[in-house]
Design a protein around this motif. Structure first.
Motif, PDB file in Angstrom:
ATOM      1  N   ASP A   8       0.817  -1.218   0.000  1.00 37.98           N
ATOM      2  CA  ASP A   8       0.000   0.000   0.000  1.00 37.98           C
ATOM      3  C   ASP A   8       0.850   1.268   0.000  1.00 37.98           C
ATOM      4  O   ASP A   8       0.560   2.230   0.716  1.00 37.98           O
ATOM      5  N   GLY A   9       1.884   1.253  -0.810  1.00 35.55           N
ATOM      6  CA  GLY A   9       2.708   2.442  -0.971  1.00 35.55           C
ATOM      7  C   GLY A   9       3.748   2.668   0.106  1.00 35.55           C
ATOM      8  O   GLY A   9       4.464   3.674   0.082  1.00 35.55           O
ATOM      9  N   VAL A  10       3.861   1.744   1.070  1.00 38.37           N
ATOM     10  CA  VAL A  10       4.853   1.871   2.138  1.00 38.37           C
ATOM     11  C   VAL A  10       5.885   0.757   1.994  1.00 38.37           C
ATOM     12  O   VAL A  10       5.538  -0.430   2.004  1.00 38.37           O
ATOM     13  N   ALA A  11       7.149   1.131   1.867  1.00 39.78           N
ATOM     14  CA  ALA A  11       8.234   0.159   1.819  1.00 39.78           C
ATOM     15  C   ALA A  11       8.735  -0.087   3.238  1.00 39.78           C
ATOM     16  O   ALA A  11       8.794   0.828   4.057  1.00 39.78           O
ATOM     17  N   GLU A  12       9.087  -1.326   3.512  1.00 40.61           N
ATOM     18  CA  GLU A  12       9.736  -1.659   4.787  1.00 40.61           C
ATOM     19  C   GLU A  12      11.023  -2.413   4.490  1.00 40.61           C
ATOM     20  O   GLU A  12      11.003  -3.447   3.819  1.00 40.61           O
ATOM     21  N   ILE A  13      12.144  -1.852   4.949  1.00 35.35           N
ATOM     22  CA  ILE A  13      13.444  -2.478   4.776  1.00 35.35           C
ATOM     23  C   ILE A  13      13.891  -2.995   6.136  1.00 35.35           C
ATOM     24  O   ILE A  13      13.912  -2.249   7.127  1.00 35.35           O
ATOM     25  N   THR A  14      14.236  -4.283   6.186  1.00 33.15           N
ATOM     26  CA  THR A  14      14.601  -4.930   7.445  1.00 33.15           C
ATOM     27  C   THR A  14      16.030  -5.444   7.379  1.00 33.15           C
ATOM     28  O   THR A  14      16.396  -6.163   6.446  1.00 33.15           O
ATOM     29  N   LEU A  15      16.827  -5.059   8.379  1.00 30.47           N
ATOM     30  CA  LEU A  15      18.147  -5.659   8.573  1.00 30.47           C
ATOM     31  C   LEU A  15      17.917  -6.985   9.281  1.00 30.47           C
ATOM     32  O   LEU A  15      17.446  -7.004  10.424  1.00 30.47           O
ATOM     33  N   ASP A  16      18.236  -8.081   8.618  1.00 27.14           N
ATOM     34  CA  ASP A  16      17.826  -9.392   9.129  1.00 27.14           C
ATOM     35  C   ASP A  16      19.024 -10.311   9.329  1.00 27.14           C
ATOM     36  O   ASP A  16      19.145 -11.356   8.694  1.00 27.14           O
ATOM     37  N   ALA A  17      19.905  -9.914  10.233  1.00 31.66           N
ATOM     38  CA  ALA A  17      21.013 -10.772  10.659  1.00 31.66           C
ATOM     39  C   ALA A  17      21.120 -10.683  12.175  1.00 31.66           C
ATOM     40  O   ALA A  17      22.106 -10.190  12.735  1.00 31.66           O
ATOM     41  N   PRO A  18      20.067 -11.130  12.877  1.00 28.78           N
ATOM     42  CA  PRO A  18      20.016 -10.941  14.330  1.00 28.78           C
ATOM     43  C   PRO A  18      21.135 -11.637  15.085  1.00 28.78           C
ATOM     44  O   PRO A  18      21.501 -11.206  16.183  1.00 28.78           O
ATOM     45  N   GLU A  19      21.692 -12.697  14.485  1.00 24.47           N
ATOM     46  CA  GLU A  19      22.753 -13.430  15.172  1.00 24.47           C
ATOM     47  C   GLU A  19      24.012 -12.591  15.365  1.00 24.47           C
ATOM     48  O   GLU A  19      24.835 -12.866  16.237  1.00 24.47           O
ATOM     49  N   LYS A  20      24.182 -11.545  14.550  1.00 28.05           N
ATOM     50  CA  LYS A  20      25.323 -10.639  14.712  1.00 28.05           C
ATOM     51  C   LYS A  20      24.861  -9.206  14.945  1.00 28.05           C
ATOM     52  O   LYS A  20      25.572  -8.254  14.622  1.00 28.05           O
ATOM     53  N   LEU A  21      23.672  -9.075  15.524  1.00 27.15           N
ATOM     54  CA  LEU A  21      23.098  -7.769  15.866  1.00 27.15           C
ATOM     55  C   LEU A  21      23.033  -6.846  14.651  1.00 27.15           C
ATOM     56  O   LEU A  21      23.180  -5.637  14.772  1.00 27.15           O
ATOM     57  N   ASN A  22      22.808  -7.448  13.480  1.00 26.64           N
ATOM     58  CA  ASN A  22      22.647  -6.705  12.224  1.00 26.64           C
ATOM     59  C   ASN A  22      23.863  -5.849  11.876  1.00 26.64           C
ATOM     60  O   ASN A  22      23.724  -4.821  11.192  1.00 26.64           O
ATOM     61  N   ALA A  23      25.045  -6.263  12.334  1.00 34.46           N
ATOM     62  CA  ALA A  23      26.278  -5.574  11.941  1.00 34.46           C
ATOM     63  C   ALA A  23      26.463  -5.705  10.428  1.00 34.46           C
ATOM     64  O   ALA A  23      26.081  -6.707   9.817  1.00 34.46           O
ATOM     65  N   LEU A  24      27.068  -4.674   9.835  1.00 33.86           N
ATOM     66  CA  LEU A  24      27.113  -4.557   8.377  1.00 33.86           C
ATOM     67  C   LEU A  24      28.519  -4.757   7.825  1.00 33.86           C
ATOM     68  O   LEU A  24      29.443  -4.016   8.163  1.00 33.86           O
ATOM     69  N   ASP A  25      28.666  -5.744   6.953  1.00 29.58           N
ATOM     70  CA  ASP A  25      29.901  -5.898   6.200  1.00 29.58           C
ATOM     71  C   ASP A  25      29.686  -5.312   4.804  1.00 29.58           C
ATOM     72  O   ASP A  25      28.579  -4.840   4.484  1.00 29.58           O
ATOM     73  N   PRO A  26      30.708  -5.290   3.944  1.00 33.46           N
ATOM     74  CA  PRO A  26      30.521  -4.682   2.616  1.00 33.46           C
ATOM     75  C   PRO A  26      29.379  -5.288   1.820  1.00 33.46           C
ATOM     76  O   PRO A  26      28.640  -4.567   1.133  1.00 33.46           O
ATOM     77  N   ALA A  27      29.198  -6.600   1.900  1.00 30.53           N
ATOM     78  CA  ALA A  27      28.106  -7.233   1.150  1.00 30.53           C
ATOM     79  C   ALA A  27      26.752  -6.752   1.647  1.00 30.53           C
ATOM     80  O   ALA A  27      25.838  -6.480   0.852  1.00 30.53           O
ATOM     81  N   ALA A  28      26.593  -6.618   2.958  1.00 37.30           N
ATOM     82  CA  ALA A  28      25.324  -6.150   3.517  1.00 37.30           C
ATOM     83  C   ALA A  28      25.058  -4.697   3.139  1.00 37.30           C
ATOM     84  O   ALA A  28      23.917  -4.319   2.856  1.00 37.30           O
ATOM     85  N   LEU A  29      26.108  -3.879   3.126  1.00 37.84           N
ATOM     86  CA  LEU A  29      25.942  -2.487   2.705  1.00 37.84           C
ATOM     87  C   LEU A  29      25.468  -2.409   1.256  1.00 37.84           C
ATOM     88  O   LEU A  29      24.608  -1.594   0.917  1.00 37.84           O
ATOM     89  N   ALA A  30      26.038  -3.257   0.404  1.00 40.62           N
ATOM     90  CA  ALA A  30      25.614  -3.277  -0.999  1.00 40.62           C
ATOM     91  C   ALA A  30      24.154  -3.717  -1.114  1.00 40.62           C
ATOM     92  O   ALA A  30      23.393  -3.160  -1.920  1.00 40.62           O
ATOM     93  N   GLU A  31      23.742  -4.701  -0.308  1.00 41.57           N
ATOM     94  CA  GLU A  31      22.350  -5.140  -0.312  1.00 41.57           C
ATOM     95  C   GLU A  31      21.417  -4.022   0.141  1.00 41.57           C
ATOM     96  O   GLU A  31      20.329  -3.837  -0.415  1.00 41.57           O
ATOM     97  N   LEU A  32      21.838  -3.288   1.163  1.00 43.02           N
ATOM     98  CA  LEU A  32      21.015  -2.207   1.683  1.00 43.02           C
ATOM     99  C   LEU A  32      20.874  -1.099   0.650  1.00 43.02           C
ATOM    100  O   LEU A  32      19.783  -0.556   0.443  1.00 43.02           O
ATOM    101  N   ASP A  33      21.959  -0.763  -0.016  1.00 40.45           N
ATOM    102  CA  ASP A  33      21.914   0.239  -1.073  1.00 40.45           C
ATOM    103  C   ASP A  33      20.960  -0.199  -2.182  1.00 40.45           C
ATOM    104  O   ASP A  33      20.143   0.591  -2.680  1.00 40.45           O
ATOM    105  N   ASP A  34      21.039  -1.473  -2.544  1.00 35.43           N
ATOM    106  CA  ASP A  34      20.159  -2.007  -3.595  1.00 35.43           C
ATOM    107  C   ASP A  34      18.700  -1.960  -3.158  1.00 35.43           C
ATOM    108  O   ASP A  34      17.811  -1.656  -3.969  1.00 35.43           O
ATOM    109  N   ALA A  35      18.436  -2.233  -1.875  1.00 44.18           N
ATOM    110  CA  ALA A  35      17.059  -2.197  -1.386  1.00 44.18           C
ATOM    111  C   ALA A  35      16.472  -0.796  -1.495  1.00 44.18           C
ATOM    112  O   ALA A  35      15.304  -0.625  -1.882  1.00 44.18           O
ATOM    113  N   TYR A  36      17.272   0.225  -1.175  1.00 38.92           N
ATOM    114  CA  TYR A  36      16.785   1.597  -1.309  1.00 38.92           C
ATOM    115  C   TYR A  36      16.541   1.948  -2.775  1.00 38.92           C
ATOM    116  O   TYR A  36      15.563   2.639  -3.098  1.00 38.92           O
TER     117      TYR A  36
END
Length: 257
Positions: A8-36
């Protein structure tokens, strides 16, 4: 690691690596950029950013980083800063849910979001006092503007983290909620914004961004942080801080380069 849903016109982006408290490595940053980017192309009218598990984002994932060969400038300057710019310029209202650890780059994600709703459990700041590193991702500009020099340096020198209530009372972010209510509050606000005059909101967002950049020099400050961090990564204290963190022991700093 990064999930995107649109309803319904609302995007939700979720950091989904709870085992490492959603810490971001280069691959995760690239995924996040792609999601936006995908959310922007979906022509959504509001966006919510949240983290799964016990934390929003504990910052950079340094579990496999070798401080002797660490390319800090590449990580911050070529990955983090461009992502934060994309997030801050998203062409619709954006909301973030801050709970648990919101540290380092995780703090930067919040700085790059329009409205941040904070859980009582949130712990906001930087663990860098124990890493031989310095605050990055726009933290210096935000803290100095909202807290002043003395309180900013107190937080940096001691490594003390702010509670959710303290961060809101200090003017860092918008509102504080009980942990069980904060996600629904952000989603409700996003739905309200999505039903509103999106173009008018985007124009207000542009004007506020212009004022912020002129007053804080946010991106100039971030570039300076990136260079400072790159210089620090060559120090003995930086190597000791990383080694201690990875070994789960207290660091022994010499205070020397």
């Amino acid at each position: 690691m990064i999930e995107l849903t649109v309803n319904d016109g609302v995007a939700e982006i979720t950091l989904d690596a709870p085992e490492k408290l959603n810490a971001l490595d280069p691959a995760a940053l690239a995924e996040l950029d792609d999601a936006y980017q995908r959310a922007e192309h979906a022509d959504v009218r509001a966006l919510v950013l949240r983290g799964e598990g016990r934390a929003f984002c504990a910052g950079r994932d340094i579990s496999n980083v070798d401080p002797a060969t660490d390319d800090v400038l590449g990580y911050l300057g070529h990955l983090v800063t461009p992502l934060l710019k994309r997030m801050s310029r998203f062409p619709a209202p954006t909301f973030a849910v801050a709970h648990g650890a919101c540290l380092g780059v995780g703090l930067g994600l919040l700085i790059a979001t329009d409205v941040v709703y904070v859980a009582e459990s949130a712990r906001i700041g930087s663990p860098f006092a124990k890493l031989g590193a310095t605050l990055d991702s726009g933290g210096h500009a935000l803290f100095y503007e909202r807290l002043g020099a003395h309180r900013t340096l107190d937080l940096i020198y001691t490594g003390r983290l702010m509670s959710g209530a303290e961060a809101v009372a200090s003017g860092l972010f918008s509102r504080v909620f009980p942990d069980g209510e904060v996600t629904d509050a952000a989603r409700d606000a996003a739905r309200t914004a999505a039903a509103g005059a999106t173009q008018a909101f985007v124009e207000s967002k542009r004007l506020i961004a212009q004022l912020r950049d002129e007053r804080l020099g946010l991106w100039t400050s971030m570039d300076a942080e990136n260079r400072a961090q790159a210089a620090l990564c060559r120090s003995a204290d930086y190597r000791e801080g990383f080694a201690a963190f990875q070994a789960k022991r207290d660091p022994v700093f010499t205070g020397r380069g």
